[in-house]
Scaffold this motif. Sequence first.
Motif, PDB file in Angstrom:
ATOM      1  N   VAL A   1       0.807  -1.089  -0.075  1.00  0.00           N
ATOM      2  CA  VAL A   1      -0.025  -0.059   0.056  1.00  0.00           C
ATOM      3  C   VAL A   1       0.809   1.339  -0.205  1.00  0.00           C
ATOM      4  O   VAL A   1       1.771   1.490   0.882  1.00  0.00           O
ATOM      5  N   TYR A   2       0.913   1.835  -1.241  1.00  0.00           N
ATOM      6  CA  TYR A   2       1.800   3.116  -1.353  1.00  0.00           C
ATOM      7  C   TYR A   2       1.497   4.211   0.023  1.00  0.00           C
ATOM      8  O   TYR A   2       0.660   4.253   0.280  1.00  0.00           O
ATOM      9  N   ASN A   3       2.991   4.632   0.549  1.00  0.00           N
ATOM     10  CA  ASN A   3       2.864   5.364   1.791  1.00  0.00           C
ATOM     11  C   ASN A   3       2.253   5.016   2.853  1.00  0.00           C
ATOM     12  O   ASN A   3       1.963   5.900   3.738  1.00  0.00           O
ATOM     13  N   GLU A   4       1.908   3.596   3.090  1.00  0.00           N
ATOM     14  CA  GLU A   4       1.523   3.085   4.225  1.00  0.00           C
ATOM     15  C   GLU A   4       2.101   1.804   4.677  1.00  0.00           C
ATOM     16  O   GLU A   4       1.749   0.767   4.429  1.00  0.00           O
ATOM     17  N   GLU A   5       3.295   2.106   5.415  1.00  0.00           N
ATOM     18  CA  GLU A   5       4.293   1.156   5.611  1.00  0.00           C
ATOM     19  C   GLU A   5       3.736  -0.112   6.716  1.00  0.00           C
ATOM     20  O   GLU A   5       3.815  -1.205   6.735  1.00  0.00           O
ATOM     21  N   GLY A   6       2.602   0.360   7.461  1.00  0.00           N
ATOM     22  CA  GLY A   6       1.967  -0.389   8.372  1.00  0.00           C
ATOM     23  C   GLY A   6       1.056  -1.508   7.693  1.00  0.00           C
ATOM     24  O   GLY A   6       0.598  -2.351   8.238  1.00  0.00           O
ATOM     25  N   LEU A   7       0.649  -1.263   6.423  1.00  0.00           N
ATOM     26  CA  LEU A   7      -0.135  -2.002   5.706  1.00  0.00           C
ATOM     27  C   LEU A   7       0.446  -2.775   4.765  1.00  0.00           C
ATOM     28  O   LEU A   7      -0.287  -3.502   3.926  1.00  0.00           O
ATOM     29  N   THR A   8       1.801  -2.567   4.625  1.00  0.00           N
ATOM     30  CA  THR A   8       2.388  -3.507   3.526  1.00  0.00           C
ATOM     31  C   THR A   8       3.150  -4.608   4.202  1.00  0.00           C
ATOM     32  O   THR A   8       3.813  -4.204   5.255  1.00  0.00           O
ATOM     33  N   GLY A   9       3.199  -5.718   3.627  1.00  0.00           N
ATOM     34  CA  GLY A   9       3.703  -6.881   4.270  1.00  0.00           C
ATOM     35  C   GLY A   9       3.278  -8.206   3.384  1.00  0.00           C
ATOM     36  O   GLY A   9       2.588  -8.132   2.260  1.00  0.00           O
ATOM     37  N   THR A  10       4.155  -9.350   3.828  1.00  0.00           N
ATOM     38  CA  THR A  10       3.674 -10.677   3.268  1.00  0.00           C
ATOM     39  C   THR A  10       2.670 -11.384   4.116  1.00  0.00           C
ATOM     40  O   THR A  10       2.750 -11.403   5.292  1.00  0.00           O
ATOM     41  N   TYR A  11       1.679 -11.933   3.488  1.00  0.00           N
ATOM     42  CA  TYR A  11       0.516 -12.664   4.487  1.00  0.00           C
ATOM     43  C   TYR A  11       0.291 -13.994   3.749  1.00  0.00           C
ATOM     44  O   TYR A  11       0.486 -14.012   2.443  1.00  0.00           O
ATOM     45  N   VAL A  12      -0.056 -14.938   4.513  1.00  0.00           N
ATOM     46  CA  VAL A  12      -0.036 -16.253   4.127  1.00  0.00           C
ATOM     47  C   VAL A  12      -1.787 -16.521   3.977  1.00  0.00           C
ATOM     48  O   VAL A  12      -2.330 -16.061   4.913  1.00  0.00           O
ATOM     49  N   VAL A  13      -2.240 -17.049   2.851  1.00  0.00           N
ATOM     50  CA  VAL A  13      -3.644 -17.405   2.823  1.00  0.00           C
ATOM     51  C   VAL A  13      -3.752 -18.704   3.934  1.00  0.00           C
ATOM     52  O   VAL A  13      -3.028 -19.728   3.470  1.00  0.00           O
ATOM     53  N   GLY A  14      -4.533 -18.768   4.741  1.00  0.00           N
ATOM     54  CA  GLY A  14      -4.585 -19.592   5.887  1.00  0.00           C
ATOM     55  C   GLY A  14      -5.570 -20.862   5.500  1.00  0.00           C
ATOM     56  O   GLY A  14      -6.134 -20.772   4.477  1.00  0.00           O
ATOM     57  N   SER A  15      -5.711 -21.785   6.269  1.00  0.00           N
ATOM     58  CA  SER A  15      -6.448 -22.883   5.901  1.00  0.00           C
ATOM     59  C   SER A  15      -7.827 -22.863   5.667  1.00  0.00           C
ATOM     60  O   SER A  15      -8.651 -23.545   4.996  1.00  0.00           O
ATOM     61  N   ASP A  16      -8.327 -21.500   6.156  1.00  0.00           N
ATOM     62  CA  ASP A  16      -9.670 -21.233   6.114  1.00  0.00           C
ATOM     63  C   ASP A  16      -9.856 -20.413   4.796  1.00  0.00           C
ATOM     64  O   ASP A  16     -11.106 -19.812   4.730  1.00  0.00           O
ATOM     65  N   GLY A  17      -8.889 -20.102   4.075  1.00  0.00           N
ATOM     66  CA  GLY A  17      -8.945 -19.291   2.848  1.00  0.00           C
ATOM     67  C   GLY A  17      -8.808 -17.867   2.999  1.00  0.00           C
ATOM     68  O   GLY A  17      -8.976 -16.956   2.059  1.00  0.00           O
ATOM     69  N   ALA A  18      -8.505 -17.416   4.260  1.00  0.00           N
ATOM     70  CA  ALA A  18      -8.540 -15.941   4.565  1.00  0.00           C
ATOM     71  C   ALA A  18      -7.241 -15.425   5.057  1.00  0.00           C
ATOM     72  O   ALA A  18      -6.399 -16.362   5.278  1.00  0.00           O
ATOM     73  N   VAL A  19      -6.772 -14.230   4.726  1.00  0.00           N
ATOM     74  CA  VAL A  19      -5.457 -13.818   5.335  1.00  0.00           C
ATOM     75  C   VAL A  19      -5.863 -12.724   6.635  1.00  0.00           C
ATOM     76  O   VAL A  19      -7.063 -12.301   6.348  1.00  0.00           O
ATOM     77  N   SER A  20      -5.073 -12.705   7.460  1.00  0.00           N
ATOM     78  CA  SER A  20      -5.315 -11.786   8.390  1.00  0.00           C
ATOM     79  C   SER A  20      -4.552 -10.695   8.114  1.00  0.00           C
ATOM     80  O   SER A  20      -3.308 -10.336   8.167  1.00  0.00           O
ATOM     81  N   TYR A  21      -5.281  -9.279   8.065  1.00  0.00           N
ATOM     82  CA  TYR A  21      -4.746  -8.083   7.356  1.00  0.00           C
ATOM     83  C   TYR A  21      -5.063  -6.804   8.454  1.00  0.00           C
ATOM     84  O   TYR A  21      -6.139  -6.886   8.994  1.00  0.00           O
ATOM     85  N   PRO A  22      -3.999  -6.115   8.719  1.00  0.00           N
ATOM     86  CA  PRO A  22      -4.102  -5.018   9.695  1.00  0.00           C
ATOM     87  C   PRO A  22      -5.312  -4.128   9.259  1.00  0.00           C
ATOM     88  O   PRO A  22      -5.903  -3.931   8.239  1.00  0.00           O
TER      89      PRO A  22
END
Length: 178
Positions: A41-62
């Motif tokens: 996310v441009y200019n939003e360091e706290g929202l930028t990162g690597t995320y794993v799609v979990g076994s429930d099919g979701a990512v946990s996003y800030p």
Amino acid sequence: MGVASVLLASCSGGPATQAPVVSASPPAYRLAPDDKVRVNVYNEEGLTGTYVVGSDGAVSYPLLGSVQAAGLTLPQLQELLTNRLRAGYVKDPKVSVDITEYRPFYILGEVNKAGQYPYRVGLTVDAAVATAGGFTYRANHRVVAIQHRNQPQEVRYKLEPGVQVLPGDTVRILERFF
């Protein structure tokens, strides 16, 4: 024989030994559990990162919590995150999403080191067999069985150069009969 006929024969348990006709462009990649995505996310360091799609099919996003990603293409996930961030968190979010690591593939049967291996873009059955230490002396070098993720049964393909393996596939090298 058309693509539908080959696939129908393959899925109905019939001995399809002919590889299906490959379309000019592969279908859009859809996310599933064990995929790793990079969200920027441009200019939003706290929202930028690597995320794993979990076994429930979701990512946990800030800020947003659990975001359902399984079944979505990368552009669809990008649009979903953009819209949800815009709805009260970020004024004009510029979001990009890329795959950093695909879900693994599995190979079993007549190979020297059956198991789970990391997927690489453009992986073929020949490369998958090489990754698993090669064929055993009993291996069938003419037909391979592949079960695609979320498919009820495996499909048999003529083992020839270029047969593609997709992320999450289970490749089974059959035993030859004399």
